[in-house]
Design a protein around this motif. Structure first.
Motif, PDB file in Angstrom:
ATOM      1  N   ASP A   1      31.453  52.585  37.389  1.00  0.00           N
ATOM      2  CA  ASP A   1      32.196  52.340  36.153  1.00  0.00           C
ATOM      3  C   ASP A   1      32.637  50.887  35.990  1.00  0.00           C
ATOM      4  O   ASP A   1      33.259  50.541  34.990  1.00  0.00           O
ATOM      5  N   TYR A   2      32.311  50.045  36.962  1.00  0.00           N
ATOM      6  CA  TYR A   2      32.885  48.695  36.981  1.00  0.00           C
ATOM      7  C   TYR A   2      32.247  47.811  35.917  1.00  0.00           C
ATOM      8  O   TYR A   2      31.025  47.625  35.906  1.00  0.00           O
ATOM      9  N   PRO A   3      33.041  47.218  35.024  1.00  0.00           N
ATOM     10  CA  PRO A   3      32.481  46.377  33.958  1.00  0.00           C
ATOM     11  C   PRO A   3      31.872  45.089  34.525  1.00  0.00           C
ATOM     12  O   PRO A   3      32.531  44.361  35.267  1.00  0.00           O
ATOM     13  N   PRO A   4      30.644  44.791  34.209  1.00  0.00           N
ATOM     14  CA  PRO A   4      30.003  43.576  34.727  1.00  0.00           C
ATOM     15  C   PRO A   4      30.775  42.298  34.409  1.00  0.00           C
ATOM     16  O   PRO A   4      30.762  41.359  35.204  1.00  0.00           O
ATOM     17  N   GLU A   5      31.440  42.270  33.249  1.00  0.00           N
ATOM     18  CA  GLU A   5      32.173  41.048  32.906  1.00  0.00           C
ATOM     19  C   GLU A   5      33.364  40.819  33.839  1.00  0.00           C
ATOM     20  O   GLU A   5      33.719  39.662  34.138  1.00  0.00           O
ATOM     21  N   TYR A   6      33.977  41.894  34.340  1.00  0.00           N
ATOM     22  CA  TYR A   6      35.057  41.737  35.317  1.00  0.00           C
ATOM     23  C   TYR A   6      34.502  41.248  36.651  1.00  0.00           C
ATOM     24  O   TYR A   6      35.114  40.406  37.326  1.00  0.00           O
ATOM     25  N   TRP A   7      33.374  41.810  37.054  1.00  0.00           N
ATOM     26  CA  TRP A   7      32.724  41.338  38.289  1.00  0.00           C
ATOM     27  C   TRP A   7      32.486  39.835  38.215  1.00  0.00           C
ATOM     28  O   TRP A   7      32.831  39.086  39.128  1.00  0.00           O
ATOM     29  N   ALA A   8      31.891  39.391  37.117  1.00  0.00           N
ATOM     30  CA  ALA A   8      31.553  37.976  36.973  1.00  0.00           C
ATOM     31  C   ALA A   8      32.798  37.097  37.026  1.00  0.00           C
ATOM     32  O   ALA A   8      32.788  36.027  37.654  1.00  0.00           O
ATOM     33  N   ARG A   9      33.881  37.521  36.380  1.00  0.00           N
ATOM     34  CA  ARG A   9      35.098  36.709  36.352  1.00  0.00           C
ATOM     35  C   ARG A   9      35.748  36.622  37.726  1.00  0.00           C
ATOM     36  O   ARG A   9      36.196  35.554  38.155  1.00  0.00           O
ATOM     37  N   ILE A  10      35.803  37.734  38.449  1.00  0.00           N
ATOM     38  CA  ILE A  10      36.451  37.742  39.765  1.00  0.00           C
ATOM     39  C   ILE A  10      35.666  36.885  40.753  1.00  0.00           C
ATOM     40  O   ILE A  10      36.240  36.099  41.517  1.00  0.00           O
ATOM     41  N   VAL A  11      34.348  37.006  40.738  1.00  0.00           N
ATOM     42  CA  VAL A  11      33.524  36.173  41.617  1.00  0.00           C
ATOM     43  C   VAL A  11      33.650  34.702  41.228  1.00  0.00           C
ATOM     44  O   VAL A  11      33.718  33.815  42.089  1.00  0.00           O
ATOM     45  N   ALA A  12      33.732  34.422  39.927  1.00  0.00           N
ATOM     46  CA  ALA A  12      33.856  33.039  39.465  1.00  0.00           C
ATOM     47  C   ALA A  12      35.134  32.388  39.966  1.00  0.00           C
ATOM     48  O   ALA A  12      35.142  31.214  40.349  1.00  0.00           O
ATOM     49  N   VAL A  13      36.243  33.125  39.962  1.00  0.00           N
ATOM     50  CA  VAL A  13      37.518  32.568  40.408  1.00  0.00           C
ATOM     51  C   VAL A  13      37.604  32.559  41.935  1.00  0.00           C
ATOM     52  O   VAL A  13      37.874  31.524  42.560  1.00  0.00           O
ATOM     53  N   ASN A  14      37.372  33.721  42.545  1.00  0.00           N
ATOM     54  CA  ASN A  14      37.646  33.858  43.979  1.00  0.00           C
ATOM     55  C   ASN A  14      36.617  33.162  44.871  1.00  0.00           C
ATOM     56  O   ASN A  14      36.990  32.532  45.869  1.00  0.00           O
ATOM     57  N   LEU A  15      35.354  33.275  44.540  1.00  0.00           N
ATOM     58  CA  LEU A  15      34.303  32.725  45.399  1.00  0.00           C
ATOM     59  C   LEU A  15      33.779  31.381  44.888  1.00  0.00           C
ATOM     60  O   LEU A  15      33.815  30.379  45.612  1.00  0.00           O
ATOM     61  N   THR A  16      33.312  31.354  43.643  1.00  0.00           N
ATOM     62  CA  THR A  16      32.829  30.085  43.103  1.00  0.00           C
ATOM     63  C   THR A  16      33.966  29.074  43.031  1.00  0.00           C
ATOM     64  O   THR A  16      33.766  27.877  43.279  1.00  0.00           O
ATOM     65  N   GLY A  17      35.176  29.545  42.717  1.00  0.00           N
ATOM     66  CA  GLY A  17      36.334  28.655  42.707  1.00  0.00           C
ATOM     67  C   GLY A  17      36.597  28.051  44.071  1.00  0.00           C
ATOM     68  O   GLY A  17      36.959  26.868  44.185  1.00  0.00           O
ATOM     69  N   THR A  18      36.410  28.832  45.118  1.00  0.00           N
ATOM     70  CA  THR A  18      36.564  28.313  46.484  1.00  0.00           C
ATOM     71  C   THR A  18      35.554  27.200  46.744  1.00  0.00           C
ATOM     72  O   THR A  18      35.891  26.145  47.297  1.00  0.00           O
ATOM     73  N   PHE A  19      34.310  27.436  46.340  1.00  0.00           N
ATOM     74  CA  PHE A  19      33.292  26.382  46.479  1.00  0.00           C
ATOM     75  C   PHE A  19      33.682  25.135  45.701  1.00  0.00           C
ATOM     76  O   PHE A  19      33.615  24.010  46.222  1.00  0.00           O
ATOM     77  N   HIS A  20      34.110  25.307  44.445  1.00  0.00           N
ATOM     78  CA  HIS A  20      34.446  24.152  43.611  1.00  0.00           C
ATOM     79  C   HIS A  20      35.536  23.288  44.242  1.00  0.00           C
ATOM     80  O   HIS A  20      35.418  22.050  44.305  1.00  0.00           O
ATOM     81  N   VAL A  21      36.594  23.926  44.711  1.00  0.00           N
ATOM     82  CA  VAL A  21      37.736  23.176  45.239  1.00  0.00           C
ATOM     83  C   VAL A  21      37.375  22.484  46.550  1.00  0.00           C
ATOM     84  O   VAL A  21      37.697  21.311  46.767  1.00  0.00           O
ATOM     85  N   ASN A  22      36.700  23.194  47.430  1.00  0.00           N
ATOM     86  CA  ASN A  22      36.257  22.584  48.688  1.00  0.00           C
ATOM     87  C   ASN A  22      35.265  21.460  48.413  1.00  0.00           C
ATOM     88  O   ASN A  22      35.336  20.388  49.022  1.00  0.00           O
ATOM     89  N   ARG A  23      34.342  21.699  47.501  1.00  0.00           N
ATOM     90  CA  ARG A  23      33.339  20.683  47.148  1.00  0.00           C
ATOM     91  C   ARG A  23      34.015  19.407  46.640  1.00  0.00           C
ATOM     92  O   ARG A  23      33.554  18.293  46.924  1.00  0.00           O
TER      93      ARG A  23
END
Length: 245
Positions: free
Chosen positions: A98-120
């Motif tokens: 039931d998980y909405p794909p748009e929520y998946w994308a947003r959470i990964v964007a903040v939690n994981l991609t955001g981690t990459f961005h800040v460290n980078r």
């Protein structure tokens, strides 16, 4: 080795509330000059103000926003020697079917991609200085996986893997890159979770209570101090006995 961080420049993402705010206060009390990067500009502005401290709006999912926050930090305070990456969101609690794909994308964007961005963004300056301390906040969900929290669990597992990778890349320098895996703490992130999910998380903690944000801040303060001169690429447990590996 000394734990003295007085005068060092520190960045805390998600510094306007929760664990990030507790860490920020510890850093300021220890004499660091701290920049809070938080997407909640209104809340961030209430954190602090002064010659040695500033609050900057920052969406970690947008690298341009991260770079702008870094540029402003360097201009006002200097290049950061410390990064505590605390920004994160939980998302809804529901099964994968039931998980909405748009929520998946947003959470990964903040939690994981955001981690990459800040460290980078901060690593080149640390590399140039030959010194740095990075602490990424993951989650016990990244180790064990919480049901009905697929995006959060997967994103935090990614933070653990990213931290191990970067820690090994920089291991031949005096740059430590570590992460912590907290159990649940009673912070505003609970507002994104169902009551049943919160009760599930509490039931899994052998200490039979939630983590206090000050407890997390105490451990984190050591990891970003000069005293942490050897450990890098590590995952520090903050789960109250839920995971002991």
């Amino acid at each position: 080795m000394t734990r003295d961080i007085s005068g060092q420049i520190a960045v805390v993402t998600g510094g306007a509330q929760g664990i990030g705010l507790a860490v920020l206060r510890k850093l300021v009390a220890a004499g660091a000059r701290v920049a809070s990067w938080d997407a909640n500009a209104a809340l961030n502005e209430t954190v602090m103000a002064g010659e040695d401290a500033l609050a900057l709006p920052c969406d970690v999912s947008d690298f341009a926003s991260v770079q702008a926050a870094l540029d402003a930090t360097v201009d006002r305070l200097g290049p950061p020697a410390i990064l505590v990456n605390s920004a994160g969101i939980a998302g809804p609690n529901m099964p994968v079917a039931d998980y909405p794909p748009e929520y998946w994308a947003r959470i990964v964007a903040v939690n994981l991609t955001g981690t990459f961005h800040v460290n980078r963004a901060v690593v080149p300056g640390m590399h140039e200085a030959g010194y740095g301390r990075i602490l990424n906040i993951a989650s016990i969900a990244g180790k064990e996986g919480n049901p009905n929290a697929c995006a959060y669990s997967a994103s935090k597992a990614g933070v653990i893997g990213f931290t191990k990778s970067l820690g090994k890349e920089l291991a031949d320098m005096d740059i430590a890159v570590n992460c912590v895996t907290p159990a649940a703490a009673r912070t505003p992130i609970f507002d994104q979770m169902s009551k049943a999910h919160i009760e599930y998380m509490l039931s899994k903690i052998p200490r039979q209570r939630f983590l206090e944000v000050e407890e997390a801040a105490e451990m984190i303060l050591w990891t970003v101090s000069p005293a942490n001169s050897f450990t890098t690429g590590a995952v520090f447990d903050l789960s109250g006995g839920r995971a002991t590996y």
